[in-house]
Scaffold this motif. Sequence first.
Motif, PDB file in Angstrom:
ATOM      1  N   LEU A 890      15.450  61.400  15.026  1.00  0.00           N
ATOM      2  CA  LEU A 890      14.122  61.760  14.526  1.00  0.00           C
ATOM      3  C   LEU A 890      13.415  62.717  15.483  1.00  0.00           C
ATOM      4  O   LEU A 890      12.762  63.685  15.058  1.00  0.00           O
ATOM      5  N   GLU A 894      12.172  66.712  14.812  1.00  0.00           N
ATOM      6  CA  GLU A 894      10.820  67.221  15.052  1.00  0.00           C
ATOM      7  C   GLU A 894      10.858  68.509  15.877  1.00  0.00           C
ATOM      8  O   GLU A 894      10.022  69.399  15.704  1.00  0.00           O
ATOM      9  N   ALA A 918      13.383  57.419   7.177  1.00  0.00           N
ATOM     10  CA  ALA A 918      12.276  58.050   7.902  1.00  0.00           C
ATOM     11  C   ALA A 918      12.288  59.567   7.699  1.00  0.00           C
ATOM     12  O   ALA A 918      11.230  60.199   7.530  1.00  0.00           O
ATOM     13  N   ILE A 919      13.477  60.173   7.709  1.00  0.00           N
ATOM     14  CA  ILE A 919      13.557  61.624   7.501  1.00  0.00           C
ATOM     15  C   ILE A 919      13.080  61.988   6.103  1.00  0.00           C
ATOM     16  O   ILE A 919      12.310  62.946   5.913  1.00  0.00           O
ATOM     17  N   GLU A 921      11.025  60.384   4.240  1.00  0.00           N
ATOM     18  CA  GLU A 921       9.586  60.168   4.140  1.00  0.00           C
ATOM     19  C   GLU A 921       8.821  61.363   4.704  1.00  0.00           C
ATOM     20  O   GLU A 921       7.826  61.811   4.141  1.00  0.00           O
ATOM     21  N   ARG A 922       9.297  61.909   5.812  1.00  0.00           N
ATOM     22  CA  ARG A 922       8.639  63.094   6.390  1.00  0.00           C
ATOM     23  C   ARG A 922       8.799  64.302   5.469  1.00  0.00           C
ATOM     24  O   ARG A 922       7.905  65.139   5.376  1.00  0.00           O
ATOM     25  N   GLU A 923       9.961  64.401   4.807  1.00  0.00           N
ATOM     26  CA  GLU A 923      10.200  65.561   3.945  1.00  0.00           C
ATOM     27  C   GLU A 923       9.306  65.560   2.712  1.00  0.00           C
ATOM     28  O   GLU A 923       9.111  66.614   2.098  1.00  0.00           O
ATOM     29  N   GLU A 925       6.226  65.265   2.782  1.00  0.00           N
ATOM     30  CA  GLU A 925       5.042  66.012   3.198  1.00  0.00           C
ATOM     31  C   GLU A 925       5.365  67.494   3.371  1.00  0.00           C
ATOM     32  O   GLU A 925       4.564  68.354   3.003  1.00  0.00           O
ATOM     33  N   THR A 926       6.551  67.800   3.909  1.00  0.00           N
ATOM     34  CA  THR A 926       6.894  69.195   4.169  1.00  0.00           C
ATOM     35  C   THR A 926       7.492  69.901   2.956  1.00  0.00           C
ATOM     36  O   THR A 926       7.425  71.130   2.854  1.00  0.00           O
TER      37      THR A 926
END
Length: 978
Positions: A890, A894, A918-919, A921-923, A925-926
């Motif tokens: 992770l 970043e 987790a990856i 979940e971040r994607e 947003e991006t």
Amino acid sequence: MRSIFARLILLQLACALLVTALFYSFMDLRLSMLVARSFNAEGRILAQSLANSVEPALIAHDAVSVQSLLDHVSRVEGVSWAYVTAADGTVVAHTFIPKYPDWLPRPPRGMLKSPYVVLPPGEEAAGPISIFSHPVLTGIAGEVHIGISHQSMTAAVRRMKLLGMIVVVGVMMLAMAAFALFGARLVTPLKALTVAVRRLSQRAGGGFVRLPVRSQDEVGILTHAFNEMAAQIQNHHEDLDRQVKERTRELEQANAGLAQENSERRRAEESTLRLNRALRVLSQCHEAVVQASSENELLEAVCRIIVEVGDYRMAWVGYAHDDEEKTVEPVAWSGFQDGYLGASTFSWADVPAGRGPLGRCLRSRQTQVVQDIATNPSFAPWRADALRRGYGSSICLPLLSGEALLGALNIYATQADAFHQEEVDLMNELARSLAHGIAAMRDRIERRRVEEMLKHAKEAAEAASRAKSEFLANMSHEIRTPMNGILGMTELVLDTELAPEQREHLDLARASANSLLTVINDILDFSKIEAGRLDLDPVPTALRDLIEETAGVFAAGLKRPEVELACDLDPDLPEYVMADPVRVRQILVNLLGNSAKFTERGEIVVEAGVEERRGESVRLHFRVRDTGIGIPAAKQETIFEAFAQADSSTTRKYGGTGLGLAICARLVKLMDGRIWVESEPGAGSTFHFTIECAVPRDAPAGATTPAAVALAGIPVLVVDDNGTNRRVLVDRLRRWGMKPVAVETARAGLMALDRATAEGRPFRLVLSDAHMPEIDGFQFAETIAGHAQAGPVVMMISSADMPGDAARCRALGVRSFLTKPVRQAELKRAIATSLGAAGEIPSAAAASWPERPLAILLAEDNAVNQVLVRRLLEKRGYAAVVVTNGREALQACERQRFDIILMDIQMPEMDGFETTAAIRERERETGRHTPIAALTAHAMKGDQERCLAAGMDYYLTKPINAPELYALLDAVAAPVVA
């Protein structure tokens, strides 16, 4: 009663009256018409005569003469009055006394009506008067009017009618007298015949006197016939009397039988009524057997139905215990018993208490019927109490379930002789049904107990299965992880400069590791199949790509130039089918491995075609053909059994667990197909298998096929010593519109090149095998490159990726280096690239070098695997960032954006699933998406599905297969060439 003669007279009189009436009516009408016509004629004549007589006097206006003439006319018989009018209508003279009457109208001039009928007031008895008028001198001088009474005409008519009536009556009297004389002669014998008939009818058995026949006419014939008829009637009468007496005796006997029959009918009706009640009892008891939820509920329901529906006094069920006293325990009852069951002791032993109907029923297992409790000696010990409670008869029925004696059903009726045979039969059927119901109830209870035990056993088995699955998964991981390092590092060392002895040792180590991995995979797969935990996952699959890719990966590891591997695919194969690609690939790999093990030289060919199409489904037929040692006929049926081998002796040459073909057989069966082998020792083997697949209507989203390239008309030279490979390559090139020429050796290829150049149609492309007798492919390419003039583009196809082959190709100017069997899309892409522009020579594992570098993140906690994967990537021209756990992965994401992440599953701190979640979940947003490939030693059932469901895009198992890894990276770096 009137006689025939009287009837004839009456008929004659009626006819005469009818004729008289008709004649009189006709005569009256006719006379009236004649008299009326004569009356009118006379009146007109008289009026005309008067007009002629008064004409001179009226013209002279001599009223006295006119009056005189009128008076003379008034004396004529029938004339009632007369008067004369002038031209202007004034009355000149008249015979009215004393004056012209006011009631008599004066008709206007020129509108005379003759005769004109009037009825003078007050003279109704005299009758009407007809006025006859006549003009005088055509009415210029005036008119005369004469009134003539109807009395004379009426009197004349009456006289004529009376005369006619007298004549008619006289004629009628004469006719009646003549008819009476004739009728008397005719009726006399008929009267005698009538009297004889009356006497005949009044005689009740006396003799009959025959009538004399006096004439030969119809009456005589009638009399003779009557005599004959009377004689016959007399005879019939005597016969009838005799029959009546006989019938009377029969009726008397029948009446006696009828009385007896009525009595029997009443008894039958009563029996039928009891039988109907028994049938209703039986029917409702059957329903109770089906609906009851417990044994006690069933027994109480049956007893209640017997009493309420069957109209019995009491019913009870007693269970027979096989104790020392052989007691009978009442367990259910209904009806009036007034403490009977509590006060009595029941037994089925041969003792005083058990010698009654109940004891005999249970001992003999036969129904006992007591038709009269008051007189039956067997009921003596209980008679007083039974009679006091109103019991008249009883029946005791054994409850038998097979050979087991459960107890007895006891029924008491209020009247004696209540149980007839039909009713007894129905009660026996009821007892059997009740016994079966009790047994079934107990079986259900026992079954529920067994089911509960089975449920607990199943839960325990499932727990054990889960434990076994977890153990297999852990064992798979623990074995594959070090195996990955062993195989990977061995491959890396083999790619370096080694002494021949070192290379031989490492080759043996790699072969041993691969054999061990095969054994491990077979054992794990067979364990999953035997446990029923292997399920198919049909998805849209590019069938041709799957077969060619599987064969290509297998060929990359074969590395035996003396064995050719080819794919011969039917052009009619559907582009996509619904199949489990993992399991189809597993079958092909097992069959290819089996063929490679037993084939030292020659060829191995994978064939596939369509056997049958049915609507939206297709049956595919695969064949894996080799030129190996073959299989004896006696062993061909057993090789598909687990742990079975064609050679199981201790001196056998070829190894193996014997699970590969057994796994293939199980997988083919799951796909609704079959598998078999055709083989002869020394002539090779052909393994066949079929599978059933659905054909999707539309190609899956994202599916790509080789783009159309302008290859039509390009001449190609194919040089290969293997006939199968030549045929496959030629077929493919022709389908693309190219013009291939195939030769068997490099020497023939050089001759074909020179001949084509001399004829002015040189070859633009040469597809050459690398390993051929006499002159191999490299020498052939070197000879072509040595020509001064520009030669054709050369592409090399090898059956083994030997070290240094790629470097030799670069040095010789070979545009592309492919490994057999070559995938169709891969071959077409390589030809398009090679003919389009000069490029780098691809390695043995793929058709081309990567078009762009990839940013790769490797998340792996095992140090050996880290080194292995990094070396494999470097060998391919890639570099990777390495982290040891999910948290570091992770943090690396970043800091940097990666093109692909190779994710191990079991890592400290954060495993692969948590890291992937987790990856992703971040994607969210991006909006970006980074491909993640699971790189794991978990290869059990459901592991791939778990990885894909967790958000990963690809799934690779350990030990790492380098061609699969390279193919994945190529797909990410450069999708299929458009």
